[in-house]
Design a protein around this motif. Structure first.
Motif, mmCIF file in Angstrom:
data_model
loop_
_atom_site.group_PDB
_atom_site.id
_atom_site.type_symbol
_atom_site.label_atom_id
_atom_site.label_comp_id
_atom_site.label_asym_id
_atom_site.label_seq_id
_atom_site.Cartn_x
_atom_site.Cartn_y
_atom_site.Cartn_z
ATOM 1 N N GLU A 46 0.222 -1.173 -0.085
ATOM 2 C CA GLU A 46 -0.373 -0.373 -0.060
ATOM 3 C C GLU A 46 0.966 0.884 0.039
ATOM 4 N N LYS A 47 2.289 1.294 0.644
ATOM 5 C CA LYS A 47 2.920 2.686 1.156
ATOM 6 C C LYS A 47 3.473 2.787 -0.365
ATOM 7 N N ARG A 48 4.186 1.855 -0.649
ATOM 8 C CA ARG A 48 4.486 2.423 -2.184
ATOM 9 C C ARG A 48 3.528 2.372 -3.686
ATOM 10 N N LEU A 49 2.550 2.137 -3.077
ATOM 11 C CA LEU A 49 1.858 1.654 -4.092
ATOM 12 C C LEU A 49 1.483 3.522 -4.472
ATOM 13 N N GLY A 50 0.780 3.634 -3.127
ATOM 14 C CA GLY A 50 0.746 5.409 -2.488
ATOM 15 C C GLY A 50 1.529 6.189 -3.648
ATOM 16 N N GLU A 51 2.321 5.868 -3.775
ATOM 17 C CA GLU A 51 3.344 6.871 -3.399
ATOM 18 C C GLU A 51 3.736 6.947 -4.523
ATOM 19 N N ILE A 52 3.883 5.986 -5.953
ATOM 20 C CA ILE A 52 3.881 5.723 -7.327
ATOM 21 C C ILE A 52 2.256 6.609 -7.708
ATOM 22 N N LEU A 53 0.932 6.473 -7.623
ATOM 23 C CA LEU A 53 -0.387 6.386 -7.824
ATOM 24 C C LEU A 53 0.069 9.180 -7.508
ATOM 25 N N ASN A 54 0.519 8.435 -6.787
ATOM 26 C CA ASN A 54 0.789 10.184 -6.406
ATOM 27 C C ASN A 54 2.240 10.986 -7.113
ATOM 28 N N TYR A 55 2.829 10.113 -7.147
ATOM 29 C CA TYR A 55 4.134 10.306 -8.882
ATOM 30 C C TYR A 55 3.572 10.606 -9.208
ATOM 31 N N THR A 80 -5.888 1.517 -2.046
ATOM 32 C CA THR A 80 -4.480 2.665 -2.445
ATOM 33 C C THR A 80 -5.074 4.006 -3.404
ATOM 34 N N ILE A 81 -5.674 3.313 -4.414
ATOM 35 C CA ILE A 81 -6.879 4.399 -4.840
ATOM 36 C C ILE A 81 -7.828 5.576 -4.217
ATOM 37 N N SER A 82 -8.687 4.719 -3.520
ATOM 38 C CA SER A 82 -10.151 5.491 -2.761
ATOM 39 C C SER A 82 -8.891 6.645 -2.156
ATOM 40 N N LYS A 83 -7.790 5.979 -0.642
ATOM 41 C CA LYS A 83 -7.064 6.957 -0.159
ATOM 42 C C LYS A 83 -6.468 8.394 -0.366
ATOM 43 N N VAL A 84 -5.905 7.794 -2.347
ATOM 44 C CA VAL A 84 -4.580 8.553 -2.467
ATOM 45 C C VAL A 84 -6.163 9.784 -3.056
ATOM 46 N N MET A 85 -7.309 9.610 -3.463
ATOM 47 C CA MET A 85 -7.965 10.551 -4.078
ATOM 48 C C MET A 85 -9.489 10.906 -3.802
ATOM 49 N N LYS A 86 -9.032 10.882 -2.160
ATOM 50 C CA LYS A 86 -9.374 11.039 -1.264
ATOM 51 C C LYS A 86 -11.628 10.636 -1.273
#
Length: 409
Positions: A46-55, A80-86
């Motif tokens: 989750e952490k690394r996927l979140g970093e890639i999504l944000n980048y 993870t997408i849901s968290k990144v996209m709030k």
């Protein structure tokens, strides 16, 4: 529109499966006029996927993610997408009903963890999975779009073609069209030098060279509002390239050399036979990969030993003793003998030293002779090929097919 593709799955990073999704999606997106800027592969973390999504969101307008939509705990893409996209995950009732119906019709027990598949981001466009159980989705926010697709290629392609392509076509103002030209007998740097004026002044279309095993390809790409306009932009460039490098250009349609030769043989109703020594049947094997070639390929004789050359092809014992098996004289007699025995329109022989042993100062490893009989023509070419045994044999086959191509053109 700028796009990034994110492939999710630890099994991809470990090399357990081949990632064909990225190649497929890149080609499809380019065809829609969408520029693919980045490819990412990330494990089920989750952490690394979140970093890639944000980048990727910083660099791209569109993100397509594949994988991680299944029912297990390590399937974390949606979460993870849901968290990144709030946004929140909510149960999607139509997907829930389809899932229940799927297990009922399959007469299988549904574990509770399967319900994880039907929790999808709030306000997303849900994409039905016609080839599996996990739905995908499209989520847009702040002029950014994330499309999430299943990892299995069959499911991914089904969903992308049925739902994503129509959706993206409505939002794309351009198409990208490419033609792949293939060259043999010229290196990548030499090809680029010959086309330097076109490459230096390129805007639209653009040109890009890349080397493959034994050959060079050139991609000519144009952007336009519709495919017909893109083709009109590309065609004059191809004509200019043909005028400059027609000697080396063997295909304008990304075809293999053996495929071009096979089509030419069949079109001209020509028969062909091979007498192979160092290639050991490789020429025939490559040619028989082409459907319909039985109308042209008469036979292939593997005459590896000196005695086989004498018995099967009528090569003179005196020729072998005086000049050796790897010689112009032997290659010619092999081709002539094959012609006498088969009556094929074109007869080609190969003899050489593939290595790693067997070479000498006079006849080093990589020395190859290619003999040919066609109509009243009898000729032989000498080549010195560098590389290991596989390269010598494979490059010899390409030289042989290229000689056939030029002879019957």
């Amino acid at each position: 529109m700028r796009a990034s593709i994110i492939s999710v799955g630890t099994e991809i990073l470990f090399g357990q499966i081949l990632n064909t999704n990225t190649q497929y999606l890149t080609k499809k997106l380019n065809g829609l006029g969408i520029d693919v800027y980045y490819h990412f592969t990330v494990g089920d973390n989750e952490k690394r996927l979140g970093e890639i999504l944000n980048y990727a969101l910083e660099k791209s307008d569109l993100i397509i993610a594949t994988g991680g939509l299944g029912p297990t705990q390590d399937d974390l893409t949606k979460e993870t997408i849901s968290k990144v996209m709030k946004t929140n995950l909510v149960i999607h009732e139509p997907s829930y009903e389809r899932l229940i119906d799927y297990f009922k019709k399959s007469n299988r027990f549904m574990n509770e963890n399967n319900l994880k598949q039907v929790y999808l981001p709030n306000e997303s466009i849900v994409l039905e999975n016609g080839c599996g159980t996990a739905p995908g989705f499209i989520l847009s926010k702040d002029e950014k779009m994330i499309t999430c697709l299943p990892g299995p290629p069959k499911e991914m392609k089904c969903m992308f073609e049925n739902y994503v392509i129509p959706y993206l076509k409505e939002r794309s103002s351009q198409v990208i069209h490419s033609r792949i030209l293939r060259f043999f007998g010229i290196g990548e740097s030499a090809l680029e030098t010959e086309l330097l004026d076109l490459i230096s002044n390129q805007t639209n279309p653009t040109l890009a060279t890349y080397a493959k095993s034994g050959e060079v390809s050139l991609r000519v790409t144009a952007k336009a509002k519709h495919i017909e306009e893109a083709i009109e932009k590309i065609n004059p460039i191809i004509t200019m390239i043909q005028n400059k490098l027609g000697e080396y250009l063997y295909s304008c349609n990304d075809e293999e050399l053996v495929e071009v030769v096979a089509k030419k043989l069949m079109k001209e109703n020509l028969t062909i036979s091979f007498a192979e020594s160092c290639t050991g049947g490789l020429l025939a094997a490559k040619l028989t990969d082409i459907p319909g070639i039985s109308s042209s390929l008469e036979r292939s004789v593997v005459t590896y030993s000196n005695q086989a050359k004498i018995d099967e092809l009528g090569v003179k014992k005196e020729t072998l003793e005086k000049y050796g098996a790897v010689s112009e004289q032997t290659a010619k007699e092999m081709a002539i003998g094959l012609k006498q025995r088969t009556g094929s329109d074109l007869c080609l022989s190969v003899t050489g030293i593939a290595g790693p042993s067997g070479g000498s100062e006079d006849k080093p490893v990589g020395l190859v002779y290619i003999g040919l009989c066609y109509k009243d023509l009898v000729l032989c070419e000498k080549h010195n090929i560098s590389g290991d045994r596989n390269r010598v044999r494979n490059y010899t086959s390409m030289l042989a097919f290229n000689k056939i191509r030029k002879t019957i053109s």
